[in-house]
Design a protein around this motif. Structure first.
Motif, PDB file in Angstrom:
ATOM      1  N   PHE A 115       0.785  -1.237   0.000  1.00 45.74           N
ATOM      2  CA  PHE A 115       0.000   0.000   0.000  1.00 45.74           C
ATOM      3  C   PHE A 115       0.822   1.295   0.000  1.00 45.74           C
ATOM      4  O   PHE A 115       0.381   2.286  -0.571  1.00 45.74           O
ATOM      5  CB  PHE A 115      -0.931   0.027   1.216  1.00 45.74           C
ATOM      6  CG  PHE A 115      -1.920  -1.097   1.245  1.00 45.74           C
ATOM      7  CD1 PHE A 115      -2.882  -1.226   0.247  1.00 45.74           C
ATOM      8  CD2 PHE A 115      -1.887  -2.038   2.250  1.00 45.74           C
ATOM      9  CE1 PHE A 115      -3.795  -2.262   0.263  1.00 45.74           C
ATOM     10  CE2 PHE A 115      -2.796  -3.082   2.286  1.00 45.74           C
ATOM     11  CZ  PHE A 115      -3.750  -3.193   1.289  1.00 45.74           C
ATOM     12  N   HIS A 116       1.978   1.307   0.658  1.00 49.62           N
ATOM     13  CA  HIS A 116       2.647   2.593   0.869  1.00 49.62           C
ATOM     14  C   HIS A 116       3.887   2.788   0.007  1.00 49.62           C
ATOM     15  O   HIS A 116       4.335   3.919  -0.182  1.00 49.62           O
ATOM     16  CB  HIS A 116       3.019   2.735   2.352  1.00 49.62           C
ATOM     17  CG  HIS A 116       3.501   4.104   2.725  1.00 49.62           C
ATOM     18  ND1 HIS A 116       2.808   5.261   2.429  1.00 49.62           N
ATOM     19  CD2 HIS A 116       4.627   4.510   3.387  1.00 49.62           C
ATOM     20  CE1 HIS A 116       3.472   6.311   2.887  1.00 49.62           C
ATOM     21  NE2 HIS A 116       4.577   5.889   3.461  1.00 49.62           N
ATOM     22  N   LYS A 117       4.442   1.726  -0.522  1.00 49.92           N
ATOM     23  CA  LYS A 117       5.690   1.833  -1.282  1.00 49.92           C
ATOM     24  C   LYS A 117       5.548   2.741  -2.488  1.00 49.92           C
ATOM     25  O   LYS A 117       6.497   3.438  -2.890  1.00 49.92           O
ATOM     26  CB  LYS A 117       6.144   0.439  -1.719  1.00 49.92           C
ATOM     27  CG  LYS A 117       7.485   0.430  -2.430  1.00 49.92           C
ATOM     28  CD  LYS A 117       7.894  -0.983  -2.817  1.00 49.92           C
ATOM     29  CE  LYS A 117       9.239  -0.989  -3.539  1.00 49.92           C
ATOM     30  NZ  LYS A 117       9.654  -2.360  -3.906  1.00 49.92           N
ATOM     31  N   MET A 118       4.380   2.751  -3.063  1.00 49.87           N
ATOM     32  CA  MET A 118       4.141   3.574  -4.255  1.00 49.87           C
ATOM     33  C   MET A 118       4.466   5.044  -3.989  1.00 49.87           C
ATOM     34  O   MET A 118       5.046   5.735  -4.838  1.00 49.87           O
ATOM     35  CB  MET A 118       2.678   3.427  -4.697  1.00 49.87           C
ATOM     36  CG  MET A 118       2.328   4.188  -5.946  1.00 49.87           C
ATOM     37  SD  MET A 118       0.598   3.904  -6.410  1.00 49.87           S
ATOM     38  CE  MET A 118       0.563   4.733  -7.990  1.00 49.87           C
ATOM     39  N   HIS A 119       4.103   5.527  -2.805  1.00 50.83           N
ATOM     40  CA  HIS A 119       4.337   6.935  -2.489  1.00 50.83           C
ATOM     41  C   HIS A 119       5.827   7.246  -2.348  1.00 50.83           C
ATOM     42  O   HIS A 119       6.229   8.397  -2.500  1.00 50.83           O
ATOM     43  CB  HIS A 119       3.595   7.305  -1.195  1.00 50.83           C
ATOM     44  CG  HIS A 119       3.694   8.763  -0.850  1.00 50.83           C
ATOM     45  ND1 HIS A 119       3.165   9.759  -1.659  1.00 50.83           N
ATOM     46  CD2 HIS A 119       4.263   9.397   0.201  1.00 50.83           C
ATOM     47  CE1 HIS A 119       3.402  10.939  -1.105  1.00 50.83           C
ATOM     48  NE2 HIS A 119       4.072  10.745   0.016  1.00 50.83           N
ATOM     49  N   HIS A 120       6.635   6.231  -2.064  1.00 46.70           N
ATOM     50  CA  HIS A 120       8.064   6.433  -1.856  1.00 46.70           C
ATOM     51  C   HIS A 120       8.888   6.162  -3.111  1.00 46.70           C
ATOM     52  O   HIS A 120      10.116   6.123  -3.036  1.00 46.70           O
ATOM     53  CB  HIS A 120       8.558   5.545  -0.709  1.00 46.70           C
ATOM     54  CG  HIS A 120       8.293   6.121   0.639  1.00 46.70           C
ATOM     55  ND1 HIS A 120       9.109   7.064   1.227  1.00 46.70           N
ATOM     56  CD2 HIS A 120       7.284   5.901   1.520  1.00 46.70           C
ATOM     57  CE1 HIS A 120       8.631   7.385   2.408  1.00 46.70           C
ATOM     58  NE2 HIS A 120       7.505   6.693   2.620  1.00 46.70           N
ATOM     59  N   GLN A 121       8.243   5.980  -4.243  1.00 41.59           N
ATOM     60  CA  GLN A 121       8.999   5.745  -5.470  1.00 41.59           C
ATOM     61  C   GLN A 121       9.794   6.962  -5.901  1.00 41.59           C
ATOM     62  O   GLN A 121      10.814   6.831  -6.591  1.00 41.59           O
ATOM     63  CB  GLN A 121       8.054   5.296  -6.589  1.00 41.59           C
ATOM     64  CG  GLN A 121       7.525   3.880  -6.391  1.00 41.59           C
ATOM     65  CD  GLN A 121       6.646   3.423  -7.539  1.00 41.59           C
ATOM     66  OE1 GLN A 121       6.499   4.103  -8.538  1.00 41.59           O
ATOM     67  NE2 GLN A 121       6.049   2.247  -7.391  1.00 41.59           N
ATOM     68  N   ASN A 122       9.327   8.149  -5.505  1.00 47.18           N
ATOM     69  CA  ASN A 122      10.066   9.380  -5.790  1.00 47.18           C
ATOM     70  C   ASN A 122      10.763   9.828  -4.512  1.00 47.18           C
ATOM     71  O   ASN A 122      10.141  10.407  -3.627  1.00 47.18           O
ATOM     72  CB  ASN A 122       9.116  10.476  -6.291  1.00 47.18           C
ATOM     73  CG  ASN A 122       8.421  10.087  -7.583  1.00 47.18           C
ATOM     74  OD1 ASN A 122       9.041  10.017  -8.633  1.00 47.18           O
ATOM     75  ND2 ASN A 122       7.123   9.824  -7.501  1.00 47.18           N
ATOM     76  N   THR A 123      12.058   9.542  -4.408  1.00 46.61           N
ATOM     77  CA  THR A 123      12.778   9.886  -3.173  1.00 46.61           C
ATOM     78  C   THR A 123      12.975  11.392  -3.040  1.00 46.61           C
ATOM     79  O   THR A 123      12.961  11.922  -1.936  1.00 46.61           O
ATOM     80  CB  THR A 123      14.141   9.180  -3.125  1.00 46.61           C
ATOM     81  OG1 THR A 123      14.864   9.480  -4.322  1.00 46.61           O
ATOM     82  CG2 THR A 123      13.959   7.670  -3.021  1.00 46.61           C
ATOM     83  N   ALA A 124      13.169  12.083  -4.147  1.00 50.15           N
ATOM     84  CA  ALA A 124      13.223  13.544  -4.134  1.00 50.15           C
ATOM     85  C   ALA A 124      11.825  14.068  -4.441  1.00 50.15           C
ATOM     86  O   ALA A 124      11.293  13.859  -5.530  1.00 50.15           O
ATOM     87  CB  ALA A 124      14.226  14.051  -5.168  1.00 50.15           C
ATOM     88  N   SER A 125      11.220  14.714  -3.466  1.00 46.54           N
ATOM     89  CA  SER A 125       9.809  15.096  -3.591  1.00 46.54           C
ATOM     90  C   SER A 125       9.621  16.249  -4.573  1.00 46.54           C
ATOM     91  O   SER A 125      10.492  17.097  -4.749  1.00 46.54           O
ATOM     92  CB  SER A 125       9.254  15.492  -2.215  1.00 46.54           C
ATOM     93  OG  SER A 125       9.252  14.395  -1.345  1.00 46.54           O
TER      94      SER A 125
END
Length: 270
Positions: free
Chosen positions: A156-166
């Protein structure tokens, strides 16, 4: 003073709504639109995209305007169209496929009648701050759980962390479960505090702005965390540290939960 004016004065003074009443009257005048199920979806999308667009423009200008780089957390990073378009597409897709049908179900029972009177200004401010504090606590617990349980993180949450630089449009680049969880927290909080409909709209505007600002990648002198004293509010560098290190700064806005549970890491120490 006539008896007619004297009888009206206590009513006006006791309401404490004079500052917000004209705004609320304008909202109520468009009740056919604002009480339709389509309005909630359009309001959410337009507010979100409207807050993101200035940062998208800054990202385009940054390579050509060196002065902007002093405010950019990652000066050498600019999101490409291949990063921006999937993020925007994900937001539009989820609002059409998930948010709009759920909104239709909610409105199927019939919209609640709106009060004629606007909320008091202090009441509106208290409720907005209360909703933000409740949301901060709820998302902190949700966030820690989805980082500590590997299956939840992967699913569920990994998708949001695919972009390490926001960057701004990555704010809502998340799974449907995460987006619906955040929406559920919002609904629970405004219902729990019995917020006025105008307060609900103001809270959503603040909540969307703060989340976009936290992912924007820019730390300006007027950024929200600089306006809140004593380090109570984390801000964009604080949240960027979570995206780069994963094991700290789980609260979306404030710092007290991370401080209490030992997961606070100072962005200045970075």
């Amino acid at each position: 003073m006539s008896s007619h004016n004297a009888s009206e004065l206590p009513i006006l003074c006791s309401s404490g709504q004079l500052l917000l009443q004209p705004l609320w009257d304008r909202v109520r005048a468009r009740e056919a639109l604002t009480q339709s199920p389509l309005f909630a979806v359009l309001f959410s999308i337009t507010t979100y995209v409207g807050f993101c667009l200035p940062f998208v423009v800054l990202d385009v200008l940054c390579p050509w305007v060196p002065a902007l780089r002093r405010y950019k957390i990652h000066p050498d990073f600019s999101p490409t169209a291949r990063q921006l378009l999937p993020c925007l597409g994900q937001t539009l897709y989820q609002h059409v496929v998930f948010v709009f049908p759920l909104t239709l179900l909610y409105w199927a029972r019939g919209p609640a009648p709106w009060p004629r009177e606007a909320p008091e200004l202090l009441q509106l401010a208290r409720h907005v701050v209360g909703c933000l504090l409740l949301f901060d606590a709820e998302f902190f617990a949700w966030h820690v759980l989805h980082h500590k349980v590997p299956w939840l993180y992967r699913t569920f949450h990994k998708m949001h962390h695919q972009n390490t630089a926001s960057f701004a449009l990555a704010t809502q680049y998340m799974s449907a479960w995460e987006l619906l969880s955040l929406g559920f927290f919002d609904m629970v909080n405004v219902t729990l505090l019995q917020c006025h409909p105008l307060t609900v709209l103001v809270f959503h505007v603040f909540n969307i702005w703060l989340s976009v600002e936290d992912h924007s990648g820019y730390d300006f002198p007027w950024s929200t965390h600089r306006l809140v004293p004593f380090g109570w509010y984390g801000g964009v560098r604080h949240h960027d540290l979570h995206h780069s290190q994963f094991n700290c700064n789980f609260a979306p806005y404030f710092t007290h939960w991370d401080k209490l549970l030992g997961t606070l890491r100072s962005a200045h120490a970075k």
